[in-house]
Design a protein around this motif. Structure first.
Motif, PDB file in Angstrom:
ATOM      1  N   GLY A  45       0.831  -1.196   0.000  1.00 38.81           N
ATOM      2  CA  GLY A  45       0.000   0.000   0.000  1.00 38.81           C
ATOM      3  C   GLY A  45       0.868   1.251   0.000  1.00 38.81           C
ATOM      4  O   GLY A  45       2.068   1.205  -0.282  1.00 38.81           O
ATOM      5  N   THR A  47       0.904   3.772   2.713  1.00 35.63           N
ATOM      6  CA  THR A  47       1.300   4.332   4.016  1.00 35.63           C
ATOM      7  C   THR A  47       2.777   4.145   4.348  1.00 35.63           C
ATOM      8  O   THR A  47       3.414   5.062   4.853  1.00 35.63           O
ATOM      9  CB  THR A  47       0.413   3.761   5.145  1.00 35.63           C
ATOM     10  OG1 THR A  47      -0.953   4.025   4.841  1.00 35.63           O
ATOM     11  CG2 THR A  47       0.768   4.369   6.488  1.00 35.63           C
ATOM     12  N   PRO A  48       3.355   2.975   4.036  1.00 37.34           N
ATOM     13  CA  PRO A  48       4.744   2.757   4.469  1.00 37.34           C
ATOM     14  C   PRO A  48       5.788   3.558   3.698  1.00 37.34           C
ATOM     15  O   PRO A  48       6.962   3.570   4.075  1.00 37.34           O
ATOM     16  CB  PRO A  48       4.972   1.267   4.253  1.00 37.34           C
ATOM     17  CG  PRO A  48       3.644   0.655   4.002  1.00 37.34           C
ATOM     18  CD  PRO A  48       2.798   1.739   3.417  1.00 37.34           C
ATOM     19  N   ASP A  72       2.675  -9.366   1.715  1.00 34.58           N
ATOM     20  CA  ASP A  72       1.734  -9.696   0.649  1.00 34.58           C
ATOM     21  C   ASP A  72       2.168  -8.998  -0.635  1.00 34.58           C
ATOM     22  O   ASP A  72       3.052  -8.149  -0.636  1.00 34.58           O
ATOM     23  CB  ASP A  72       0.290  -9.322   1.008  1.00 34.58           C
ATOM     24  CG  ASP A  72       0.073  -7.831   1.177  1.00 34.58           C
ATOM     25  OD1 ASP A  72       1.038  -7.109   1.493  1.00 34.58           O
ATOM     26  OD2 ASP A  72      -1.058  -7.372   0.976  1.00 34.58           O
ATOM     27  N   ARG A  74       0.625  -7.971  -4.846  1.00 32.89           N
ATOM     28  CA  ARG A  74      -0.420  -7.978  -5.864  1.00 32.89           C
ATOM     29  C   ARG A  74       0.052  -8.841  -7.022  1.00 32.89           C
ATOM     30  O   ARG A  74       1.232  -9.000  -7.280  1.00 32.89           O
ATOM     31  CB  ARG A  74      -0.678  -6.545  -6.334  1.00 32.89           C
ATOM     32  CG  ARG A  74      -1.398  -5.644  -5.336  1.00 32.89           C
ATOM     33  CD  ARG A  74      -0.428  -5.004  -4.354  1.00 32.89           C
ATOM     34  NE  ARG A  74      -1.085  -4.099  -3.419  1.00 32.89           N
ATOM     35  CZ  ARG A  74      -1.290  -2.805  -3.637  1.00 32.89           C
ATOM     36  NH1 ARG A  74      -0.905  -2.287  -4.788  1.00 32.89           N
ATOM     37  NH2 ARG A  74      -1.908  -2.036  -2.759  1.00 32.89           N
ATOM     38  N   ILE A 144      -3.567  -1.405   7.408  1.00 33.77           N
ATOM     39  CA  ILE A 144      -4.976  -1.767   7.580  1.00 33.77           C
ATOM     40  C   ILE A 144      -5.788  -1.061   6.502  1.00 33.77           C
ATOM     41  O   ILE A 144      -5.546   0.120   6.205  1.00 33.77           O
ATOM     42  CB  ILE A 144      -5.480  -1.401   9.000  1.00 33.77           C
ATOM     43  CG1 ILE A 144      -6.950  -1.775   9.181  1.00 33.77           C
ATOM     44  CG2 ILE A 144      -5.226   0.045   9.333  1.00 33.77           C
ATOM     45  CD1 ILE A 144      -7.424  -1.656  10.625  1.00 33.77           C
TER      46      ILE A 144
END
Ligand code: 6PG
Length: 249
Positions: A45, A47-48, A72, A74, A144
């Motif tokens: 994602g 955020t990191p 994880d 994609r 999240i």
């Protein structure tokens, strides 16, 4: 009702990233002192990114003794803008110029994603020390989603309930973007980590956090609640916007 897990709230995303970076540094120091190496699973994602950019110039970590894994991925290739590896490579791995044998990528471009999940799971089991039959990462970075997912364990897919393997192929629900399938570490592996830091920022996470942190345990509905059952040290690092609907913070 078990006590709420520790939460730290920061006024800005920069302060949030700095706090997370300090935790990675401390965790790496402990792991390398005790076991000679530091194993970390990165979340994906957006955020990191700020954290990865900070870590890319972090000199308090002996990067030669760090093993980078992914929580994880994609189902896209490593150069695709939606790839979690691509974001980590742009913001952290490329600038650090880590050798390939220190970076364990999930092959999102695999044609057979079930086979790739099995392969990655076997690589994790071979590369990470185990306890109670599960690989134990030193550090597990989690995000999240607004739907309460973490890693790629989405609500309503049954993925959070898979407890007999290390990594799984997940077909994303129709509302999920990017609309591609996933490969994800499973709940028992996330829960086995010595340390979990959950990073959440922005107003769009404010509504789901009270349910995830304080609501009744309904893992299939809010898979991030699996973190409440973690074995190791857990802290939720939030910015003020994400924490805005939490009582008592
Ligand atoms: C992914 C992530 C996922 C992410 C959350 C939050 O592959 O998308 O691993 O679990 O952490 O969806 O994503 P943002 O940081 O973009 O809000």
């Amino acid at each position: 009702m078990s006590a709420r897990q520790p939460i730290e709230v920061f006024p800005t995303t920069a302060a949030l990233a700095k706090a997370a970076a300090d935790r990675v540094v401390a965790s790496a120091g402990r792991a390398q002192a005790k076991r000679g190496t530091f194993t970390i699973a990165l979340s994906g994602g957006s955020t990191p990114r700020a954290l990865f950019q900070l870590l890319s110039t972090e000199r308090r970590i002996d990067w030669s003794r760090v093993q980078i894994w992914f929580g994880d991925e994609r189902a896209v290739g490593p150069d695709h803008p939606d790839s979690n590896f691509h974001m980590a490579h742009e913001s952290l791995l490329g600038p650090l110029n880590l050798p390939d044998n220190q970076v364990h990528r999930i092959l999102g471009e695999a044609v057979d994603l079930r086979a790739e999940a099995l392969r990655y799971g076997q690589e994790v089991k071979a590369g990470i020390g185990e306890a109670d039959g599960w690989p134990v990462f030193d550090f597990m970075l989690q995000g999240i989603g607004t739907d309460g997912h973490t890693a790629s364990l989405f609500p309503g897919t049954g993925a959070v309930g898979v407890v007999d393997r290390v990594a799984i192929h997940v077909v994303q629900p129709a509302y999920v973007r990017p609309a591609v399938e996933r490969i994800s570490l499973t709940a028992p592996v996330i829960q086995a980590a010595r340390e979990i830091v959950v990073l959440a920022a922005g107003p769009d996470k404010a509504q789901v956090l009270p349910e995830v942190l304080d609501g009744p345990l309904e893992l299939e509905k809010r898979p991030s609640q699996l973190i409440r059952q973690a074995k190791g040290q857990v802290v939720w690092l939030l910015d003020s916007a994400a924490a805005s609907q939490l009582k008592g913070v």
